[in-house]
Write a protein that holds these residues in place. Sequence first.
Motif, PDB file in Angstrom:
ATOM      1  N   ASP A 218      41.795  47.081  40.485  1.00  0.00           N
ATOM      2  CA  ASP A 218      43.405  47.007  40.439  1.00  0.00           C
ATOM      3  C   ASP A 218      44.217  45.949  40.543  1.00  0.00           C
ATOM      4  O   ASP A 218      45.231  45.972  39.976  1.00  0.00           O
ATOM      5  CB  ASP A 218      43.839  48.368  41.224  1.00  0.00           C
ATOM      6  CG  ASP A 218      43.666  49.719  40.953  1.00  0.00           C
ATOM      7  OD1 ASP A 218      43.551  50.058  39.746  1.00  0.00           O
ATOM      8  OD2 ASP A 218      43.539  50.537  41.831  1.00  0.00           O
ATOM      9  N   GLY A 219      43.673  44.983  41.054  1.00  0.00           N
ATOM     10  CA  GLY A 219      44.493  43.628  41.239  1.00  0.00           C
ATOM     11  C   GLY A 219      43.949  43.059  42.280  1.00  0.00           C
ATOM     12  O   GLY A 219      42.797  43.227  43.022  1.00  0.00           O
ATOM     13  N   ILE A 220      44.873  42.033  42.693  1.00  0.00           N
ATOM     14  CA  ILE A 220      44.407  41.221  43.947  1.00  0.00           C
ATOM     15  C   ILE A 220      45.670  40.851  44.598  1.00  0.00           C
ATOM     16  O   ILE A 220      46.739  40.415  44.152  1.00  0.00           O
ATOM     17  CB  ILE A 220      44.059  39.610  43.347  1.00  0.00           C
ATOM     18  CG1 ILE A 220      42.796  39.526  42.181  1.00  0.00           C
ATOM     19  CG2 ILE A 220      43.721  38.509  44.473  1.00  0.00           C
ATOM     20  CD1 ILE A 220      42.723  38.294  41.585  1.00  0.00           C
ATOM     21  N   VAL A 221      45.292  40.830  46.017  1.00  0.00           N
ATOM     22  CA  VAL A 221      46.585  40.968  46.986  1.00  0.00           C
ATOM     23  C   VAL A 221      46.181  39.947  48.041  1.00  0.00           C
ATOM     24  O   VAL A 221      44.733  39.854  48.504  1.00  0.00           O
ATOM     25  CB  VAL A 221      47.086  42.279  47.430  1.00  0.00           C
ATOM     26  CG1 VAL A 221      47.596  43.074  46.402  1.00  0.00           C
ATOM     27  CG2 VAL A 221      45.950  43.070  48.111  1.00  0.00           C
ATOM     28  N   VAL A 222      46.899  39.385  48.484  1.00  0.00           N
ATOM     29  CA  VAL A 222      46.915  38.334  49.629  1.00  0.00           C
ATOM     30  C   VAL A 222      47.660  38.607  50.833  1.00  0.00           C
ATOM     31  O   VAL A 222      48.941  38.839  50.590  1.00  0.00           O
ATOM     32  CB  VAL A 222      46.857  36.818  49.288  1.00  0.00           C
ATOM     33  CG1 VAL A 222      47.088  35.925  50.454  1.00  0.00           C
ATOM     34  CG2 VAL A 222      46.223  36.453  48.258  1.00  0.00           C
TER      35      VAL A 222
ATOM     36  N   PHE B  80      37.638  49.503  50.622  1.00  0.00           N
ATOM     37  CA  PHE B  80      39.052  49.343  50.576  1.00  0.00           C
ATOM     38  C   PHE B  80      39.525  49.412  49.168  1.00  0.00           C
ATOM     39  O   PHE B  80      38.670  49.452  48.282  1.00  0.00           O
ATOM     40  CB  PHE B  80      39.632  48.041  51.250  1.00  0.00           C
ATOM     41  CG  PHE B  80      39.100  46.931  50.218  1.00  0.00           C
ATOM     42  CD1 PHE B  80      40.239  46.334  49.155  1.00  0.00           C
ATOM     43  CD2 PHE B  80      38.085  46.275  50.450  1.00  0.00           C
ATOM     44  CE1 PHE B  80      39.817  45.482  48.551  1.00  0.00           C
ATOM     45  CE2 PHE B  80      37.769  45.106  49.782  1.00  0.00           C
ATOM     46  CZ  PHE B  80      38.638  44.732  48.646  1.00  0.00           C
ATOM     47  N   LYS B  81      40.618  49.832  49.016  1.00  0.00           N
ATOM     48  CA  LYS B  81      41.222  49.963  47.724  1.00  0.00           C
ATOM     49  C   LYS B  81      42.799  49.013  47.885  1.00  0.00           C
ATOM     50  O   LYS B  81      43.337  49.225  48.711  1.00  0.00           O
ATOM     51  CB  LYS B  81      41.595  51.413  47.288  1.00  0.00           C
ATOM     52  CG  LYS B  81      40.223  52.097  46.979  1.00  0.00           C
ATOM     53  CD  LYS B  81      40.352  53.263  46.055  1.00  0.00           C
ATOM     54  CE  LYS B  81      41.560  54.154  46.503  1.00  0.00           C
ATOM     55  NZ  LYS B  81      41.532  55.498  45.758  1.00  0.00           N
TER      56      LYS B  81
ATOM     57  N   THR C 182      49.774  37.757  39.946  1.00  0.00           N
ATOM     58  CA  THR C 182      50.206  38.355  38.393  1.00  0.00           C
ATOM     59  C   THR C 182      49.299  37.673  37.475  1.00  0.00           C
ATOM     60  O   THR C 182      49.531  37.846  36.190  1.00  0.00           O
ATOM     61  CB  THR C 182      51.581  37.922  38.380  1.00  0.00           C
ATOM     62  OG1 THR C 182      51.836  36.647  38.451  1.00  0.00           O
ATOM     63  CG2 THR C 182      52.571  38.704  39.155  1.00  0.00           C
ATOM     64  N   ALA C 183      48.435  36.704  37.956  1.00  0.00           N
ATOM     65  CA  ALA C 183      47.619  35.909  36.772  1.00  0.00           C
ATOM     66  C   ALA C 183      46.701  37.121  36.184  1.00  0.00           C
ATOM     67  O   ALA C 183      46.142  38.002  36.862  1.00  0.00           O
ATOM     68  CB  ALA C 183      46.748  34.903  37.477  1.00  0.00           C
ATOM     69  N   PRO C 184      46.443  36.984  34.668  1.00  0.00           N
ATOM     70  CA  PRO C 184      45.468  37.875  34.029  1.00  0.00           C
ATOM     71  C   PRO C 184      44.165  37.773  34.115  1.00  0.00           C
ATOM     72  O   PRO C 184      43.186  37.154  33.213  1.00  0.00           O
ATOM     73  CB  PRO C 184      45.955  37.778  32.784  1.00  0.00           C
ATOM     74  CG  PRO C 184      46.486  36.196  32.397  1.00  0.00           C
ATOM     75  CD  PRO C 184      46.946  35.956  33.953  1.00  0.00           C
ATOM     76  N   PHE C 185      43.333  37.826  35.636  1.00  0.00           N
ATOM     77  CA  PHE C 185      41.992  37.760  35.810  1.00  0.00           C
ATOM     78  C   PHE C 185      41.125  38.703  35.085  1.00  0.00           C
ATOM     79  O   PHE C 185      41.542  39.688  35.067  1.00  0.00           O
ATOM     80  CB  PHE C 185      41.765  37.633  37.043  1.00  0.00           C
ATOM     81  CG  PHE C 185      42.277  36.186  37.894  1.00  0.00           C
ATOM     82  CD1 PHE C 185      41.715  35.160  37.514  1.00  0.00           C
ATOM     83  CD2 PHE C 185      43.564  36.093  38.930  1.00  0.00           C
ATOM     84  CE1 PHE C 185      42.188  33.901  38.045  1.00  0.00           C
ATOM     85  CE2 PHE C 185      43.790  34.923  38.993  1.00  0.00           C
ATOM     86  CZ  PHE C 185      43.226  33.973  38.785  1.00  0.00           C
ATOM     87  N   HIS C 186      39.917  38.372  34.843  1.00  0.00           N
ATOM     88  CA  HIS C 186      38.907  39.143  34.409  1.00  0.00           C
ATOM     89  C   HIS C 186      37.661  39.089  35.298  1.00  0.00           C
ATOM     90  O   HIS C 186      37.519  38.082  35.940  1.00  0.00           O
ATOM     91  CB  HIS C 186      38.466  38.898  33.018  1.00  0.00           C
ATOM     92  CG  HIS C 186      39.685  38.994  31.753  1.00  0.00           C
ATOM     93  ND1 HIS C 186      39.839  39.747  31.339  1.00  0.00           N
ATOM     94  CD2 HIS C 186      40.382  37.657  31.345  1.00  0.00           C
ATOM     95  CE1 HIS C 186      41.075  39.587  30.517  1.00  0.00           C
ATOM     96  NE2 HIS C 186      41.228  38.413  30.698  1.00  0.00           N
ATOM     97  N   SER C 187      36.983  40.091  35.272  1.00  0.00           N
ATOM     98  CA  SER C 187      35.799  40.466  36.355  1.00  0.00           C
ATOM     99  C   SER C 187      34.596  39.820  35.582  1.00  0.00           C
ATOM    100  O   SER C 187      34.128  40.144  34.446  1.00  0.00           O
ATOM    101  CB  SER C 187      35.499  41.638  36.918  1.00  0.00           C
ATOM    102  OG  SER C 187      34.579  41.612  37.720  1.00  0.00           O
TER     103      SER C 187
END
Length: 161
Positions: free
Chosen positions: A149-153, A3-4, A20-25
């Motif tokens: 690209d980010g995190i969605v819930v 998925f994307k 919107t939190a600035p997470f790093h992998s």
Amino acid sequence: MEFKTADLCDEYAKELSFCTAPFHSFGKRKRFSGPIVTVRAFEDNVLVKEALQSLKEGDVLVVDGGGSMRCAMLGDKLGSIATERKAAGIIINGCVRDSADLSEMDIGILALGTNPFKSNKEGKGERGVSLFFGDIDWVEGHYVYADEDGIVVANRQLLHS
């Protein structure tokens, strides 16, 4: 399951919340998804370890460490537990340590940053509670989707294998 998050946003925009939190992998896996399991603990990772030891395959542990940058809530030992349990990922509103080791583990790990100091070991905090950070309500049992690209819930599973 491929998925994307961009595609999910195109198809399910009305059902998704964006973090919107600035997470790093920090994990080897850059894309992961699964049902949310929650822990709230400030600078104390005893409950994080307990939660990791009871995860089901494919779960995503979401830890609200209050955004603290003063110590790590996860390191290589706890990362190994998550990998052994076949968790999909871990999202920490706080820091990790042993980041070089974590980068070799086949799991998604997102955190605000790194700190070499270990956390307290008092067992303070809560498990299985609703959390709020990064403009997201993190509810146990809801589904999280994360990639580069980010995190969605979403409040339900959107993709099936």
